[in-house]
Write an enzyme that holds these catalytic residues in place. Structure first.
Site, short mmCIF file in Angstrom:
data_model
loop_
_atom_site.label_atom_id
_atom_site.label_comp_id
_atom_site.label_asym_id
_atom_site.label_seq_id
_atom_site.Cartn_x
_atom_site.Cartn_y
_atom_site.Cartn_z
CE1 TYR A 26 4.88 6.72 6.17
CE2 TYR A 26 5.17 4.69 7.41
CZ TYR A 26 4.79 5.34 6.25
OH TYR A 26 4.31 4.61 5.20
CD1 TRP A 30 0.67 10.03 10.05
CD2 TRP A 30 2.83 10.24 10.56
NE1 TRP A 30 1.33 10.45 8.92
CE2 TRP A 30 2.66 10.59 9.19
CE3 TRP A 30 4.12 10.31 11.10
CZ2 TRP A 30 3.71 10.98 8.38
CZ3 TRP A 30 5.17 10.71 10.29
CH2 TRP A 30 4.96 11.04 8.95
CB SER A 31 -3.45 11.90 14.19
OG SER A 31 -4.68 11.76 14.82
CE1 TYR A 80 5.94 10.97 5.41
CE2 TYR A 80 5.00 13.17 5.62
CZ TYR A 80 4.87 11.84 5.28
OH TYR A 80 3.66 11.37 4.82
CG ASP A 166 -2.25 7.27 3.06
OD1 ASP A 166 -3.10 7.48 3.92
OD2 ASP A 166 -1.03 7.18 3.29
CE1 TYR A 357 2.26 2.07 2.97
CE2 TYR A 357 0.93 3.99 2.50
CZ TYR A 357 1.74 3.28 3.34
OH TYR A 357 2.02 3.79 4.56
CD1 TRP A 358 -2.50 2.71 2.51
CD2 TRP A 358 -3.62 1.19 3.71
NE1 TRP A 358 -2.21 2.92 3.85
CE2 TRP A 358 -2.89 2.01 4.60
CE3 TRP A 358 -4.40 0.17 4.24
CZ2 TRP A 358 -2.90 1.84 5.98
CZ3 TRP A 358 -4.42 -0.01 5.62
CH2 TRP A 358 -3.68 0.83 6.46
CD GLU A 401 4.43 1.16 6.54
OE1 GLU A 401 5.61 0.99 6.13
OE2 GLU A 401 3.73 2.13 6.20
C1 9WN Z 1 0.70 9.86 5.09
C2 9WN Z 1 2.11 6.81 9.48
C3 9WN Z 1 1.10 6.89 8.33
C4 9WN Z 1 -0.22 6.16 8.66
C5 9WN Z 1 -1.12 6.06 7.44
C6 9WN Z 1 -0.32 5.42 6.31
C7 9WN Z 1 0.94 6.25 6.02
C8 9WN Z 1 1.50 8.58 5.33
C9 9WN Z 1 2.41 8.29 4.15
O1 9WN Z 1 1.74 6.33 7.17
O2 9WN Z 1 0.53 7.53 5.56
O3 9WN Z 1 -0.03 10.18 6.25
O4 9WN Z 1 3.40 9.01 4.01
O5 9WN Z 1 2.13 7.37 3.37
O6 9WN Z 1 -1.10 5.28 5.16
O7 9WN Z 1 -2.25 5.29 7.75
O8 9WN Z 1 -0.89 6.86 9.66
O9 9WN Z 1 2.28 5.47 9.85
#
Ligand code: 9WN
Length: 437
Positions: A26, A30-31, A80, A166, A357-358, A401
């Site tokens: 990433y 990110w917010s 990305y 997500d 993931y999640w 992460e």
């Molecule tokens: C999509 C950045 C972000 C977190 C989210 C996490 C993941 C992104 C992805 O990474 O999401 O926004 O590409 O999977 O789920 O919580 O803000 O760390």
């Protein structure tokens, strides 16, 4: 030692005016990551905490939405997916000049600003708070007006990415109703599976649906009128709305410092808590569940999202008791001495996946919210157990992460921003017990 690792991770992820969640997975801003990161930076680099938040809010849209990604234009195309060319934010009248996504994430920023200020209440922090306050208010107004699709006081999320969780099983049913074909993904290059095992990430069919939802919103220029009539994914999420309620509580604390009236924030906070209990608390299962606005029904998966309303200081006692019982059940295993980390999903569910993931693994930010909720409601014993478990994860595996919910092994990006930041907050908190309530 741990503290040094966390500071080094944040320093390595610092990028001119923000911190990237991860250099590999990433690489933009990110917010909600920035909010958690600011909470940690306040302990070690307070000036950067404000740059982090102010940098994010510079990309706020004219309608008040704070985009979930602010793209770094210095990065190459393909850094990305989906990148700025896919989001095409310039098509929206309200978008800023800088390229951003067009969706939001849980509004944890007012809380972050308040905590950063409490940590170091300097003149510079006060000035930053003054600049941020109207922007934080506009963020809340956007959610309360344009996103109240259900019309009863809660904001809805229009994409699983907006929830921050997500790929949570919570979204399986509403996502399955989104028409999509995995084959469309042949036209794109997924960046995530070049950096993480595909078996840990959402599937191509999930991605095809994510992309279809974005395309639907984007093709309507990210307008929010008539979402109920045309948008394929509309869900009220307990974590997202609990964050919005906590934001009003934080703004009520900030308001007197910037010459504003705290009263309206207190009233809005009370209305959000009331709506959350009325709309998302299920007395039959005694937990909070998201509501699918397309069917009108509560979604049955028992995920960690249901524990998040605990962060609301005005959550009524029966719901506090119910959420604590849910957290202590075999599903989540919260205890004063935890045997295993807090999972993101009911570990007794047949589709619990410890690596994906999640859908099972443990995340530091959600655990941090639950821990804060426990402290808010006088459960210091359980908060201490959860805190020890969180510190143990980083001590054992580093600033990953996320973590394997049985073994604690590190998963995803190995140098992750919010893990480092929230560890710093935890370490500081153990020396100086939470005083601000
Ligand atoms: C999509 C950045 C972000 C977190 C989210 C996490 C993941 C992104 C992805 O990474 O999401 O926004 O590409 O999977 O789920 O919580 O803000 O760390």
């Amino acid at each position: 030692m741990l503290r040094r690792l966390a500071v080094a991770t944040l320093d390595a992820n610092w990028e001119h005016d923000h911190t990237v969640p991860s250099r590999t997975l990433y690489p933009h801003q990110w917010s909600w990551d920035s909010a958690f990161i600011a909470i940690g930076l306040a302990h070690v680099r307070p000036e950067r905490a404000w740059r982090e938040l102010e940098g994010l809010f510079r990309a706020q849209w004219a309608d008040g939405r704070v985009p979930h990604i602010v793209f770094n234009p210095r990065l190459p195309v393909g850094a990305y997916f989906p990148g700025p060319e896919f989001w095409a934010s310039a098509r929206a009248a309200d978008a800023p000049a800088a390229p951003t996504s067009g969706i939001v994430q849980p509004p944890v920023h007012a809380l972050a600003a308040w905590l950063a200020y409490l940590r170091v209440p300097s003149a510079a922090a006060h000035a930053a708070l003054r600049r941020l306050y109207p922007r934080l208010v506009a963020q809340q107004r956007y959610l309360a007006t344009r996103r109240d699709v259900g019309g009863d006081g809660l904001a809805c999320v229009v994409h699983p990415w907006e929830s921050g969780l997500d790929n949570s099983p919570a979204w399986d049913a509403p996502l399955a109703a989104v028409p999509a074909d995995a084959a469309v993904m042949r036209a794109y290059r997924r960046h995530d599976i070049a950096h993480a095992p595909a078996a840990h990430r959402p599937t191509d069919l999930d991605y095809a649906r994510y992309v279809a939802i974005v395309a639907s919103y984007r093709d309507a220029a990210y307008r929010d009128d008539d979402l109920a009539g045309r948008h394929p994914f509309l869900v009220e999420c307990p974590l997202f709305n609990a964050a919005a309620g906590v934001a009003e509580h934080a703004l009520a604390r900030i308001a007197p410092l910037v010459g504003a009236d705290p009263g309206p924030h207190r009233e809005r906070a009370a209305r959000i808590t009331d709506a959350l209990v009325r709309r998302l608390y299920d007395p039959a299962t005694r937990t909070f569940q998201p509501r699918d606005l397309r069917t009108g029904r509560l979604l049955p998966a028992r995920t960690v999202l249901g524990l998040a309303p605990l962060i609301l200081p005005d959550l009524p006692a029966p719901q506090v008791e119910a959420v604590v019982a849910e957290a202590r059940s075999a599903r989540f295993g919260l205890a004063a001495r935890m045997e295993r980390p807090l999972p993101s999903y009911d570990r007794t569910a047949p589709d619990f996946e410890p690596l994906r993931y999640w859908r099972g693994p443990s995340w530091m930010n959600v655990a941090w919210l639950v821990r804060r909720g426990l402290l808010t409601h006088g459960r210091a014993d359980l908060a201490a157990g959860l805190g020890r478990s969180m510190v143990g994860l980083v001590a054992g595996a580093g600033c990953h992460e996320y973590f394997h919910p049985d073994t604690g092994a590190g998963l995803g990006s190995p140098a992750f921003g919010w893990t480092a930041a929230l560890l710093l907050d935890l370490l500081a908190d153990r020396r100086d017990p939470d005083a601000e309530g």
